[in-house]
Motif scaffolding. Structure first.
Motif, PDB file in Angstrom:
ATOM      1  N   ALA A 144      -4.510   8.118  17.201  1.00  0.00           N
ATOM      2  CA  ALA A 144      -3.607   6.976  17.356  1.00  0.00           C
ATOM      3  C   ALA A 144      -2.172   7.472  17.470  1.00  0.00           C
ATOM      4  O   ALA A 144      -1.768   8.402  16.768  1.00  0.00           O
ATOM      5  N   TYR A 145      -1.386   6.832  18.352  1.00  0.00           N
ATOM      6  CA  TYR A 145      -0.004   7.285  18.513  1.00  0.00           C
ATOM      7  C   TYR A 145       0.897   6.165  19.027  1.00  0.00           C
ATOM      8  O   TYR A 145       0.432   5.153  19.565  1.00  0.00           O
ATOM      9  N   HIS A 146       2.196   6.380  18.835  1.00  0.00           N
ATOM     10  CA  HIS A 146       3.256   5.583  19.457  1.00  0.00           C
ATOM     11  C   HIS A 146       4.143   6.553  20.223  1.00  0.00           C
ATOM     12  O   HIS A 146       4.595   7.559  19.664  1.00  0.00           O
ATOM     13  N   ARG A 147       4.401   6.235  21.459  1.00  0.00           N
ATOM     14  CA  ARG A 147       5.138   7.131  22.342  1.00  0.00           C
ATOM     15  C   ARG A 147       6.254   6.361  23.027  1.00  0.00           C
ATOM     16  O   ARG A 147       6.023   5.284  23.586  1.00  0.00           O
ATOM     17  N   THR A 148       7.467   6.908  22.993  1.00  0.00           N
ATOM     18  CA  THR A 148       8.622   6.279  23.612  1.00  0.00           C
ATOM     19  C   THR A 148       9.195   7.214  24.668  1.00  0.00           C
ATOM     20  O   THR A 148       9.597   8.340  24.345  1.00  0.00           O
ATOM     21  N   ALA A 153       9.203   8.486   9.716  1.00  0.00           N
ATOM     22  CA  ALA A 153       8.739   8.384  11.103  1.00  0.00           C
ATOM     23  C   ALA A 153       9.337   7.168  11.794  1.00  0.00           C
ATOM     24  O   ALA A 153       9.818   7.253  12.935  1.00  0.00           O
ATOM     25  N   ILE A 154       9.322   6.031  11.123  1.00  0.00           N
ATOM     26  CA  ILE A 154       9.860   4.802  11.708  1.00  0.00           C
ATOM     27  C   ILE A 154      11.367   4.906  11.896  1.00  0.00           C
ATOM     28  O   ILE A 154      11.921   4.476  12.926  1.00  0.00           O
ATOM     29  N   HIS A 155      12.054   5.486  10.917  1.00  0.00           N
ATOM     30  CA  HIS A 155      13.500   5.652  11.032  1.00  0.00           C
ATOM     31  C   HIS A 155      13.857   6.559  12.208  1.00  0.00           C
ATOM     32  O   HIS A 155      14.762   6.233  13.002  1.00  0.00           O
ATOM     33  N   LEU A 156      13.163   7.679  12.327  1.00  0.00           N
ATOM     34  CA  LEU A 156      13.454   8.599  13.430  1.00  0.00           C
ATOM     35  C   LEU A 156      13.169   7.963  14.778  1.00  0.00           C
ATOM     36  O   LEU A 156      13.896   8.198  15.752  1.00  0.00           O
ATOM     37  N   GLU A 157      12.104   7.170  14.859  1.00  0.00           N
ATOM     38  CA  GLU A 157      11.795   6.497  16.117  1.00  0.00           C
ATOM     39  C   GLU A 157      12.929   5.558  16.526  1.00  0.00           C
ATOM     40  O   GLU A 157      13.369   5.573  17.684  1.00  0.00           O
ATOM     41  N   ALA A 158      13.409   4.743  15.580  1.00  0.00           N
ATOM     42  CA  ALA A 158      14.503   3.821  15.882  1.00  0.00           C
ATOM     43  C   ALA A 158      15.766   4.584  16.273  1.00  0.00           C
ATOM     44  O   ALA A 158      16.485   4.196  17.210  1.00  0.00           O
ATOM     45  N   TRP A 159      16.036   5.684  15.569  1.00  0.00           N
ATOM     46  CA  TRP A 159      17.208   6.509  15.873  1.00  0.00           C
ATOM     47  C   TRP A 159      17.088   7.124  17.263  1.00  0.00           C
ATOM     48  O   TRP A 159      18.046   7.133  18.040  1.00  0.00           O
ATOM     49  N   ALA A 160      15.901   7.628  17.592  1.00  0.00           N
ATOM     50  CA  ALA A 160      15.684   8.216  18.918  1.00  0.00           C
ATOM     51  C   ALA A 160      15.856   7.163  20.012  1.00  0.00           C
ATOM     52  O   ALA A 160      16.482   7.418  21.048  1.00  0.00           O
ATOM     53  N   LYS A 161      15.300   5.975  19.787  1.00  0.00           N
ATOM     54  CA  LYS A 161      15.440   4.900  20.778  1.00  0.00           C
ATOM     55  C   LYS A 161      16.904   4.551  21.002  1.00  0.00           C
ATOM     56  O   LYS A 161      17.328   4.294  22.139  1.00  0.00           O
ATOM     57  N   SER A 162      17.696   4.543  19.942  1.00  0.00           N
ATOM     58  CA  SER A 162      19.112   4.211  20.083  1.00  0.00           C
ATOM     59  C   SER A 162      19.860   5.244  20.911  1.00  0.00           C
ATOM     60  O   SER A 162      20.909   4.943  21.486  1.00  0.00           O
ATOM     61  N   ARG A 163      19.309   6.454  20.978  1.00  0.00           N
ATOM     62  CA  ARG A 163      19.919   7.532  21.753  1.00  0.00           C
ATOM     63  C   ARG A 163      19.287   7.700  23.131  1.00  0.00           C
ATOM     64  O   ARG A 163      19.720   8.549  23.912  1.00  0.00           O
ATOM     65  N   GLY A 164      18.234   6.918  23.404  1.00  0.00           N
ATOM     66  CA  GLY A 164      17.492   7.103  24.652  1.00  0.00           C
ATOM     67  C   GLY A 164      16.676   8.375  24.650  1.00  0.00           C
ATOM     68  O   GLY A 164      16.376   8.941  25.709  1.00  0.00           O
ATOM     69  N   GLN A 165      16.296   8.822  23.443  1.00  0.00           N
ATOM     70  CA  GLN A 165      15.576  10.089  23.275  1.00  0.00           C
ATOM     71  C   GLN A 165      14.069   9.872  23.303  1.00  0.00           C
ATOM     72  O   GLN A 165      13.553   8.942  22.677  1.00  0.00           O
ATOM     73  N   ALA A 166      13.343  10.730  24.005  1.00  0.00           N
ATOM     74  CA  ALA A 166      11.881  10.673  24.018  1.00  0.00           C
ATOM     75  C   ALA A 166      11.356  10.970  22.613  1.00  0.00           C
ATOM     76  O   ALA A 166      11.832  11.887  21.947  1.00  0.00           O
ATOM     77  N   PHE A 167      10.360  10.187  22.166  1.00  0.00           N
ATOM     78  CA  PHE A 167       9.889  10.301  20.785  1.00  0.00           C
ATOM     79  C   PHE A 167       8.383  10.063  20.712  1.00  0.00           C
ATOM     80  O   PHE A 167       7.839   9.200  21.406  1.00  0.00           O
ATOM     81  N   LEU A 168       7.723  10.829  19.834  1.00  0.00           N
ATOM     82  CA  LEU A 168       6.289  10.681  19.601  1.00  0.00           C
ATOM     83  C   LEU A 168       5.993  10.762  18.112  1.00  0.00           C
ATOM     84  O   LEU A 168       6.488  11.649  17.421  1.00  0.00           O
ATOM     85  N   ARG A 169       5.165   9.818  17.632  1.00  0.00           N
ATOM     86  CA  ARG A 169       4.585   9.906  16.287  1.00  0.00           C
ATOM     87  C   ARG A 169       3.099   9.606  16.425  1.00  0.00           C
ATOM     88  O   ARG A 169       2.695   8.822  17.289  1.00  0.00           O
ATOM     89  N   PHE A 170       2.287  10.234  15.601  1.00  0.00           N
ATOM     90  CA  PHE A 170       0.839  10.050  15.720  1.00  0.00           C
ATOM     91  C   PHE A 170       0.171  10.307  14.380  1.00  0.00           C
ATOM     92  O   PHE A 170       0.776  10.856  13.453  1.00  0.00           O
ATOM     93  N   ASP A 171      -1.082   9.894  14.289  1.00  0.00           N
ATOM     94  CA  ASP A 171      -1.889  10.132  13.096  1.00  0.00           C
ATOM     95  C   ASP A 171      -2.898  11.237  13.370  1.00  0.00           C
ATOM     96  O   ASP A 171      -3.619  11.185  14.374  1.00  0.00           O
TER      97      ASP A 171
END
Length: 248
Positions: free
Chosen positions: A16-20, A42-60
């Motif tokens: 399972a994953y979330h990919r931005t 993980a959630i904080h880093l994802e939001a921070w990456a999105k605010s920067r337009g940065q590609a981001f991946l988190r997974f289980d």
């Protein structure tokens, strides 16, 4: 919130994953033992990456969160396979890995196997070789006998429900050790460690710092921070560490 997606790996596991999508390098969060991709960091880093337009991946990892399998069936090598499969299929180019606890060990395994893909590394209470130096080294004779006879022992935790340590996890862990042989990390590394962490000691952090070679490796000790490392001050330190390795 975006729905979870799934990757079917060559090993037959469903991850399972979330990919931005965003600009590179890819920022990838690697969670800890029995943790999942819904944790605060993980959630904080994802939001921070999105605010920067940065590609981001988190997974289980398998046996964790929403991925397939049972935790008790897994081991360090399985989760390293999951990490390699996810990064191969879901990211491109250089990656910045953020490894928390067991995820720190996973990030070192990936970096050792794929140094060409590494743009930088940030660890939070990294726990390399903990199956040997933590579990096995602290087991009583009775626990070691139970592990051999029953194939598993149950351990308490300050940060989660009691969990099962299997003989397979211990034996596989011995094939994944990173502190027994030279460990070259030819990229910027930032290590974050709380002094009140009861799961991973500051001695473990300094052991990794002393053992690895890197052109730019720094350890930051945070007084009174615990293993969660998730309050506002710690999360800001995490952001800054990512920026430092991304823009050395």
């Amino acid at each position: 919130m975006a729905e979870v997606e799934y990757l079917n790996t060559d090993a037959g596991r469903r991850i399972a994953y979330h990919r931005t999508e965003g600009k590179g390098p890819w920022l990838v969060f690697l969670g800890g033992l029995k943790s999942d991709m819904e944790g605060t960091k993980a959630i904080h880093l994802e939001a921070w990456a999105k605010s920067r337009g940065q590609a981001f991946l988190r997974f289980d990892y398998s046996g964790h969160g929403q991925s397939s399998g049972r935790f008790e069936e897994g081991c360090i090598g399985d989760w390293a396979e999951d990490t390699a499969a996810a990064l191969s299929a879901l990211t491109e180019g250089r990656v910045i890995l953020v490894g928390s606890s067991m995820g720190g060990w996973q990030s070192l395994l990936f970096a050792r196997a794929h140094p060409d893909r590494m743009g930088g590394l940030v660890t939070i209470a990294a726990a390399p070789d903990f199956t040997e130096d933590g579990y096995w080294a602290s087991f009583t004779d009775a626990q070691k006998a139970a592990l051999q006879q029953d194939g598993q022992v149950e351990l308490p935790s300050d940060y989660m429900d009691p969990y099962i340590v299997t003989r397979r996890m211990i034996e596989d862990g011995r094939t994944q050790l990173v502190l027994r042989t030279p460990l070259d990390l030819p990229f910027p590394v930032r290590m974050l460690q709380g002094t009140a962490d009861s799961a991973v000691s500051t001695e473990r952090a300094t052991a990794l710092l002393d053992h690895a070679t890197s052109p730019d490796m720094r350890l930051t000790l945070v007084k009174d921070a615990d293993h969660r490392f998730s309050d506002g001050t710690c999360l800001k330190l995490l952001e800054n560490a990512v920026l430092e390795v991304m823009n050395p």
